[in-house]
Design a protein around this motif. Structure first.
Motif, PDB file in Angstrom:
ATOM      1  N   GLU A 137       0.855  -1.182   0.000  1.00 37.58           N
ATOM      2  CA  GLU A 137       0.000   0.000   0.000  1.00 37.58           C
ATOM      3  C   GLU A 137       0.892   1.232   0.000  1.00 37.58           C
ATOM      4  OE1 GLU A 137      -3.502   2.200   2.648  1.00 37.58           O
ATOM      5  OE2 GLU A 137      -2.329   0.576   3.504  1.00 37.58           O
ATOM      6  N   THR A 138       0.704   2.102  -0.984  1.00 35.03           N
ATOM      7  CA  THR A 138       1.461   3.346  -1.048  1.00 35.03           C
ATOM      8  C   THR A 138       0.525   4.512  -0.753  1.00 35.03           C
ATOM      9  OG1 THR A 138       1.077   3.823  -3.399  1.00 35.03           O
ATOM     10  CG2 THR A 138       2.859   2.283  -2.862  1.00 35.03           C
ATOM     11  N   ASP A 139       1.065   5.722  -0.865  1.00 36.63           N
ATOM     12  CA  ASP A 139       0.255   6.899  -0.586  1.00 36.63           C
ATOM     13  C   ASP A 139      -0.930   7.024  -1.528  1.00 36.63           C
ATOM     14  OD1 ASP A 139       2.181   7.390   1.259  1.00 36.63           O
ATOM     15  OD2 ASP A 139       3.166   8.987   0.152  1.00 36.63           O
ATOM     16  N   LYS A 140      -0.831   6.437  -2.731  1.00 39.78           N
ATOM     17  CA  LYS A 140      -1.870   6.639  -3.735  1.00 39.78           C
ATOM     18  C   LYS A 140      -2.555   5.351  -4.172  1.00 39.78           C
ATOM     19  CE  LYS A 140       0.169  10.860  -5.644  1.00 39.78           C
ATOM     20  NZ  LYS A 140       0.692  11.535  -6.853  1.00 39.78           N
ATOM     21  N   VAL A 141      -1.788   4.298  -4.455  1.00 35.38           N
ATOM     22  CA  VAL A 141      -2.381   3.063  -4.972  1.00 35.38           C
ATOM     23  C   VAL A 141      -1.747   1.866  -4.293  1.00 35.38           C
ATOM     24  CG1 VAL A 141      -2.885   4.050  -7.243  1.00 35.38           C
ATOM     25  CG2 VAL A 141      -0.688   2.943  -6.845  1.00 35.38           C
ATOM     26  N   ASN A 142      -2.373   0.698  -4.482  1.00 34.95           N
ATOM     27  CA  ASN A 142      -1.810  -0.562  -4.024  1.00 34.95           C
ATOM     28  C   ASN A 142      -1.119  -1.258  -5.191  1.00 34.95           C
ATOM     29  OD1 ASN A 142      -3.042   0.109  -1.670  1.00 34.95           O
ATOM     30  ND2 ASN A 142      -4.248  -1.750  -1.466  1.00 34.95           N
ATOM     31  N   LEU A 143       0.061  -1.824  -4.932  1.00 33.35           N
ATOM     32  CA  LEU A 143       0.841  -2.475  -5.968  1.00 33.35           C
ATOM     33  C   LEU A 143       1.235  -3.880  -5.518  1.00 33.35           C
ATOM     34  CD1 LEU A 143       3.256   0.497  -6.766  1.00 33.35           C
ATOM     35  CD2 LEU A 143       1.264  -0.179  -8.094  1.00 33.35           C
ATOM     36  N   GLU A 144       1.295  -4.802  -6.474  1.00 39.27           N
ATOM     37  CA  GLU A 144       1.712  -6.168  -6.177  1.00 39.27           C
ATOM     38  C   GLU A 144       3.209  -6.334  -6.435  1.00 39.27           C
ATOM     39  OE1 GLU A 144      -0.727  -8.652  -8.586  1.00 39.27           O
ATOM     40  OE2 GLU A 144      -2.446  -8.559  -7.225  1.00 39.27           O
ATOM     41  N   TYR A 187      -6.060  21.153 -19.717  1.00 31.49           N
ATOM     42  CA  TYR A 187      -7.176  21.107 -18.774  1.00 31.49           C
ATOM     43  C   TYR A 187      -7.402  19.666 -18.342  1.00 31.49           C
ATOM     44  CZ  TYR A 187      -7.536  25.741 -20.713  1.00 31.49           C
ATOM     45  OH  TYR A 187      -7.229  27.016 -21.110  1.00 31.49           O
ATOM     46  N   ASP A 188      -6.677  19.282 -17.309  1.00 32.60           N
ATOM     47  CA  ASP A 188      -6.755  17.926 -16.752  1.00 32.60           C
ATOM     48  C   ASP A 188      -7.543  18.011 -15.454  1.00 32.60           C
ATOM     49  OD1 ASP A 188      -5.169  17.157 -18.881  1.00 32.60           O
ATOM     50  OD2 ASP A 188      -3.308  17.345 -17.745  1.00 32.60           O
ATOM     51  N   ILE A 189      -8.780  17.581 -15.509  1.00 33.88           N
ATOM     52  CA  ILE A 189      -9.723  17.807 -14.409  1.00 33.88           C
ATOM     53  C   ILE A 189      -9.771  16.592 -13.484  1.00 33.88           C
ATOM     54  CG2 ILE A 189     -12.066  18.461 -13.789  1.00 33.88           C
ATOM     55  CD1 ILE A 189     -10.494  20.545 -15.446  1.00 33.88           C
ATOM     56  N   GLY A 190      -9.410  16.815 -12.224  1.00 32.06           N
ATOM     57  CA  GLY A 190      -9.519  15.762 -11.222  1.00 32.06           C
ATOM     58  C   GLY A 190     -10.958  15.612 -10.755  1.00 32.06           C
ATOM     59  N   VAL A 250      -7.748  11.580 -12.676  1.00 32.50           N
ATOM     60  CA  VAL A 250      -7.721  12.762 -13.542  1.00 32.50           C
ATOM     61  C   VAL A 250      -8.268  12.438 -14.937  1.00 32.50           C
ATOM     62  CG1 VAL A 250      -6.228  14.490 -14.601  1.00 32.50           C
ATOM     63  CG2 VAL A 250      -5.745  13.677 -12.277  1.00 32.50           C
ATOM     64  N   VAL A 251      -9.168  13.285 -15.415  1.00 30.55           N
ATOM     65  CA  VAL A 251      -9.667  13.224 -16.787  1.00 30.55           C
ATOM     66  C   VAL A 251      -8.762  14.115 -17.636  1.00 30.55           C
ATOM     67  CG1 VAL A 251     -11.617  13.668 -18.326  1.00 30.55           C
ATOM     68  CG2 VAL A 251     -12.025  12.847 -15.996  1.00 30.55           C
ATOM     69  N   ARG A 252      -7.945  13.511 -18.487  1.00 26.61           N
ATOM     70  CA  ARG A 252      -6.944  14.247 -19.258  1.00 26.61           C
ATOM     71  C   ARG A 252      -7.571  14.984 -20.451  1.00 26.61           C
ATOM     72  NH1 ARG A 252      -2.540  14.026 -15.874  1.00 26.61           N
ATOM     73  NH2 ARG A 252      -2.454  11.931 -14.966  1.00 26.61           N
ATOM     74  N   ASP A 253      -7.083  16.190 -20.674  1.00 27.50           N
ATOM     75  CA  ASP A 253      -7.499  16.987 -21.841  1.00 27.50           C
ATOM     76  C   ASP A 253      -9.019  17.024 -21.980  1.00 27.50           C
ATOM     77  OD1 ASP A 253      -4.807  17.541 -22.642  1.00 27.50           O
ATOM     78  OD2 ASP A 253      -4.682  15.519 -23.467  1.00 27.50           O
ATOM     79  N   LEU A 309      -0.663   5.084 -10.866  1.00 26.09           N
ATOM     80  CA  LEU A 309      -0.152   6.358 -10.372  1.00 26.09           C
ATOM     81  C   LEU A 309      -0.340   7.469 -11.394  1.00 26.09           C
ATOM     82  CD1 LEU A 309       3.125   5.109  -8.682  1.00 26.09           C
ATOM     83  CD2 LEU A 309       1.076   5.949  -7.542  1.00 26.09           C
ATOM     84  N   THR A 310      -0.225   7.125 -12.677  1.00 25.49           N
ATOM     85  CA  THR A 310      -0.404   8.122 -13.737  1.00 25.49           C
ATOM     86  C   THR A 310      -1.812   8.695 -13.715  1.00 25.49           C
ATOM     87  OG1 THR A 310       1.225   7.010 -15.132  1.00 25.49           O
ATOM     88  CG2 THR A 310      -0.291   8.528 -16.223  1.00 25.49           C
ATOM     89  N   GLU A 311      -2.796   7.853 -13.441  1.00 30.15           N
ATOM     90  CA  GLU A 311      -4.191   8.298 -13.435  1.00 30.15           C
ATOM     91  C   GLU A 311      -4.508   9.183 -12.234  1.00 30.15           C
ATOM     92  OE1 GLU A 311      -6.462   4.631 -15.689  1.00 30.15           O
ATOM     93  OE2 GLU A 311      -5.815   4.355 -13.604  1.00 30.15           O
ATOM     94  N   LEU A 312      -3.621   9.206 -11.241  1.00 30.89           N
ATOM     95  CA  LEU A 312      -3.862   9.987 -10.031  1.00 30.89           C
ATOM     96  C   LEU A 312      -2.998  11.239  -9.938  1.00 30.89           C
ATOM     97  CD1 LEU A 312      -4.089   7.008  -7.525  1.00 30.89           C
ATOM     98  CD2 LEU A 312      -5.937   8.587  -8.046  1.00 30.89           C
ATOM     99  N   SER A 313      -2.203  11.508 -10.935  1.00 35.04           N
ATOM    100  CA  SER A 313      -1.267  12.630 -10.838  1.00 35.04           C
ATOM    101  C   SER A 313      -1.474  13.613 -11.988  1.00 35.04           C
ATOM    102  CB  SER A 313       0.175  12.118 -10.856  1.00 35.04           C
ATOM    103  OG  SER A 313       0.445  11.403 -12.047  1.00 35.04           O
ATOM    104  N   GLY A 314      -1.048  14.859 -11.748  1.00 32.46           N
ATOM    105  CA  GLY A 314      -1.013  15.844 -12.816  1.00 32.46           C
ATOM    106  C   GLY A 314      -2.271  16.631 -13.062  1.00 32.46           C
TER     107      GLY A 314
END
Length: 414
Positions: free
Chosen positions: A39-46, A276-279, A292-295, A322-327
């Protein structure tokens, strides 16, 4: 021996917490198998094993913090059949294979009436083998007790049950006391993600000069469009026509008019974003996450609804990357799904603006000199006053209101 190391966890993430072991020490592992979950700050990884063999040398238990690159176990080459086929008695009480068999004997320690209360934790409810493999310290203690149990087993099978009625009042009092404490209060350690959420929310309040402005939106036009078009929209695009696509488009239009709400502060500089990347805040069992919804400015209503539905589903399944949760450049949160009539959203740093939606409620409104019942929604904009002036924030929110109340204009402005 092949080492099992903590993999790279993503940008700016250097450590995680072991939340689950999929394999117990001594079990066979195939190449590509997941041995544990982090478990990390943002997502769980195997954590994936790159080699086949038998899991050995587990050094970390559930709840332990581990760093990137740290060795948490080893894989012994082989299939594990040899160790599992060997008789437990011939290996002695010190081997993992014999430990469960040794502890299966009804020793005094196993029969003690206080054991359930003393180990009233989620780990205690697991099978003995899983409990022992979850903690190196427990495994060591169990092996030591197992040696005593083997040597004492012939003399104690009958004596252990007879020891129960010696003091009948003590066992009766213990469960009552335990139940009373459990009902009145419970200590639960916050998950790593919850700790991170708490830390960042406090930091946002202490760092930003956060203010909130409010307005209200007449939802009549949007509700009318949804009523007329929802079935055809669902049939054509395979997704429902919700409110989020309208508000996302309205926010994008307002951000283009007031660019400092689509920015962040870095030192003495303002970074004005031209994308315009809307969280979109999503509530999960482990806390709030903001995929995040990109562009979003280049997306259709259907594309926005599909993307939000997909992100929300993966968020609740714990499958976001992580990419989907950043930016993200700006965030929208909808407390109305839980019945909130009005609230003050907290900034999602380093962003300088967040829009809060709320419950739609019918209220009497003055329309062209007449009182009419209209479906109204309060909206709130929290902003960082360090770079966003109050007049900008107010006009931004007014523009969102006007675009939502006139959905046709979203095709031009959004």
């Amino acid at each position: 021996m092949a080492e099992v190391r903590v993999p790279e966890l993503g940008e700016s993430i250097v450590e995680g917490t072991i939340s689950k072991w999929f394999k117990n020490e001594g079990e066979t592992v195939a190449a590509g198998d997941a041995v544990c979950e982090l478990e990390t700050d943002k997502v769980n990884l195997e954590v994936i094993s790159e080699t086949a063999g038998v899991l050995r040398g587990v050094t970390k238990a559930v709840g332990d913090t581990v760093s990137v690159g740290e060795v948490i176990a080893t894989i012994e080459a082989g299939t594990g059949a040899e160790s599992s086929a060997a008789p437990a008695a011939s290996q002695g009480a010190s081997t993992p294979a014999s430990t469960p068999a040794a502890l299966a004997a009804p020793t005094p320690a196993a029969a003690a009436p206080v054991a359930p209360a003393a180990m009233a934790t989620p780990v205690a409810a697991a099978p003995l083998r899983e409990t022992l493999n979850a903690s190196p310290s427990l495994r060591k203690m169990a092996r030591e007790q197992g040696q005593v149990g083997i040597s004492a087993a012939p003399a104690t099978p009958v004596a252990a049950p007879q020891a129960l009625p010696v003091k009948p009042s003590a066992p009766a009092a213990a469960p009552a006391a335990t139940a009373q404490v459990g009902v009145r209060e419970e200590r639960v350690r916050m998950s790593r993600r919850r700790q991170t959420i708490a830390k960042r929310l406090v930091e946002a309040q202490h760092t930003a000069a956060m203010l909130t402005t409010f307005n209200e939106v007449d939802m009549t036009a949007i509700l009318d469009i949804r009523k007329r078009r929802k079935d055809a929209f669902k049939d054509k695009y395979g997704v429902g026509l919700g409110f989020m696509s309208f508000f996302t488009k309205a926010v994008v239009g307002a951000l283009k008019a007031f660019p400092r709400l689509n920015a962040e502060i870095q030192g003495d500089d303002m970074i004005l974003k031209q994308h315009y990347d809307i969280g979109v805040a999503v509530s999960t069992d482990e806390g709030l996450v903001v995929p995040v919804v990109r562009d979003a400015d280049s997306m259709t209503f259907a594309a926005i609804e599909s993307e939000i539905a997909s992100l929300a589903k993966r968020a609740r399944e714990g499958k976001l990357t992580l990419t989907e949760l950043s930016g993200g450049t700006f965030t929208i949160t909808n407390g109305g799904t839980f019945g909130s009539l009005m609230s003050t959203p907290i900034l999602n740093a380093p962003q300088v603006g967040i829009l809060g939606m709320h419950k739609i409620q019918e209220r009497p409104m003055a329309v062209n000199g007449e009182v009419q019942i209209r479906p109204m929604m309060y909206i709130a904009l929290s902003y960082d006053h360090r770079i966003v002036d109050g007049s900008e924030a107010v006009r931004f929110l007014v523009m969102v209101k006007e675009l939502v109340e006139n959905p046709e204009s979203l095709l031009l402005e959004g």
